[in-house]
Design an enzyme around this catalytic site. Sequence first.
Site, PDB file in Angstrom:
ATOM      1  N   SER A 149       0.846  -1.197   0.000  1.00  0.00           N
ATOM      2  CA  SER A 149       0.000   0.000   0.000  1.00  0.00           C
ATOM      3  C   SER A 149       0.880   1.246   0.000  1.00  0.00           C
ATOM      4  O   SER A 149       2.086   1.173   0.209  1.00  0.00           O
ATOM      5  CB  SER A 149      -0.925   0.018   1.226  1.00  0.00           C
ATOM      6  OG  SER A 149      -0.168   0.125   2.420  1.00  0.00           O
ATOM      7  N   ILE A 181       3.153   4.491  -0.349  1.00  0.00           N
ATOM      8  CA  ILE A 181       4.395   4.779  -1.063  1.00  0.00           C
ATOM      9  C   ILE A 181       5.082   3.484  -1.492  1.00  0.00           C
ATOM     10  O   ILE A 181       5.664   3.408  -2.577  1.00  0.00           O
ATOM     11  CB  ILE A 181       5.353   5.604  -0.175  1.00  0.00           C
ATOM     12  CG1 ILE A 181       4.723   6.941   0.200  1.00  0.00           C
ATOM     13  CG2 ILE A 181       6.674   5.847  -0.888  1.00  0.00           C
ATOM     14  CD1 ILE A 181       5.509   7.693   1.267  1.00  0.00           C
ATOM     15  N   SER A 240      11.747  11.000   7.348  1.00  0.00           N
ATOM     16  CA  SER A 240      10.763  12.075   7.269  1.00  0.00           C
ATOM     17  C   SER A 240      11.396  13.366   7.745  1.00  0.00           C
ATOM     18  O   SER A 240      12.312  13.362   8.579  1.00  0.00           O
ATOM     19  CB  SER A 240       9.552  11.752   8.142  1.00  0.00           C
ATOM     20  OG  SER A 240       8.715  12.886   8.292  1.00  0.00           O
ATOM     21  N   TYR A 264       7.201   9.252  16.778  1.00  0.00           N
ATOM     22  CA  TYR A 264       7.332   9.129  15.324  1.00  0.00           C
ATOM     23  C   TYR A 264       8.542   9.938  14.843  1.00  0.00           C
ATOM     24  O   TYR A 264       9.365   9.440  14.059  1.00  0.00           O
ATOM     25  CB  TYR A 264       6.065   9.618  14.627  1.00  0.00           C
ATOM     26  CG  TYR A 264       6.175   9.624  13.128  1.00  0.00           C
ATOM     27  CD1 TYR A 264       6.164   8.439  12.399  1.00  0.00           C
ATOM     28  CD2 TYR A 264       6.308  10.822  12.425  1.00  0.00           C
ATOM     29  CE1 TYR A 264       6.286   8.442  11.017  1.00  0.00           C
ATOM     30  CE2 TYR A 264       6.424  10.839  11.040  1.00  0.00           C
ATOM     31  CZ  TYR A 264       6.409   9.647  10.350  1.00  0.00           C
ATOM     32  OH  TYR A 264       6.536   9.651   8.976  1.00  0.00           O
ATOM     33  N   LYS A 303      12.022   8.557  13.059  1.00  0.00           N
ATOM     34  CA  LYS A 303      12.517   9.044  11.772  1.00  0.00           C
ATOM     35  C   LYS A 303      13.939   9.604  11.897  1.00  0.00           C
ATOM     36  O   LYS A 303      14.744   9.481  10.967  1.00  0.00           O
ATOM     37  CB  LYS A 303      11.556  10.081  11.202  1.00  0.00           C
ATOM     38  CG  LYS A 303      10.163   9.547  10.898  1.00  0.00           C
ATOM     39  CD  LYS A 303      10.149   8.578   9.724  1.00  0.00           C
ATOM     40  CE  LYS A 303      10.049   7.137  10.069  1.00  0.00           C
ATOM     41  NZ  LYS A 303       9.992   6.249   8.883  1.00  0.00           N
ATOM     42  N   SER A 329      -0.714   8.500   2.937  1.00  0.00           N
ATOM     43  CA  SER A 329      -0.533   7.056   2.888  1.00  0.00           C
ATOM     44  C   SER A 329      -1.145   6.399   4.120  1.00  0.00           C
ATOM     45  O   SER A 329      -1.611   7.053   5.053  1.00  0.00           O
ATOM     46  CB  SER A 329       0.961   6.710   2.814  1.00  0.00           C
ATOM     47  OG  SER A 329       1.584   6.981   4.041  1.00  0.00           O
TER      48      SER A 329
END
Length: 285
Positions: free
Chosen positions: A18, A20, A143, A171, A175, A206
Amino acid sequence: MAEQELKGKTFLVTGANSGIGRATAEALASRGAAVVMASRSAERTLPVIEDIRREHPGADLEFLPLDLASLHAVKESAERFLATGRPLDVLINNAGIAATPGVTRDGFEVTFGTNHLGPFLFTSLLLPRLQEAKRARIVNVASRAHARVSGIDWNMLERPTRSVPERLRMYGVSKLMNVLHAAELARRLAGTGVTTYALHPGVVASEIWREAPWPIRPVMKLFMLSNEQGARTSLYCATAPELETVSGRYYDASRERTPSPSAQDATLARELYERSEAMVKRVLG
């Protein structure tokens, strides 16, 4: 670009069913590459493989089960791939989660475990196969969120996050780890023919945001890129000839950028690598 320009090359893309990951896998297949699509669910991935084959007849696609939230499952998946004897030219660590509560099966905070520790182990186990290639690449989908945090609170890694702001911070930390991991690998792999890259794909609508609270999620997606747009920098890092001789750099919109000060901290990168090795050893023995 020539239709078969990547023929003879094998790419392994995690989280490829799914978002990217799917867009990346399809673009690679359209250019003649063999693509191993790694994800947790055969039920969700096999129909995607059929869809891509309908669009690109003869595409060389294979499913590999991979659950990054379990180190034992990661080890089993890597061993399963290695046992096939397939070559590996490029590993794209694309899979990730965001704003998700809980811990992994091994007791690690789930975003840390899924976004960094699982990919760290998977990459380490596949390194011997990558090193067999004349030129190989490791691409970490990170990210711009890495720049919103400074440093790593090691005490946060083995307990569940307690609030949405704390989950979003984790998160960002995960990253940051993706960028540091690529940088430290570049240092350790210098001269081997294996190069590494970290990247910001853009703010993409996404599946990574599927656990974000409902009032936030639809508003966020109004301002996001498509998955196909988000895959462009991954594809650039994975295939661009001009990147063959550089390693450990960070990219955004298919251009090299300067990451945050924390992401440039070589001591922190080394510490993260060593702590990650110790955590994996503690679980797997």
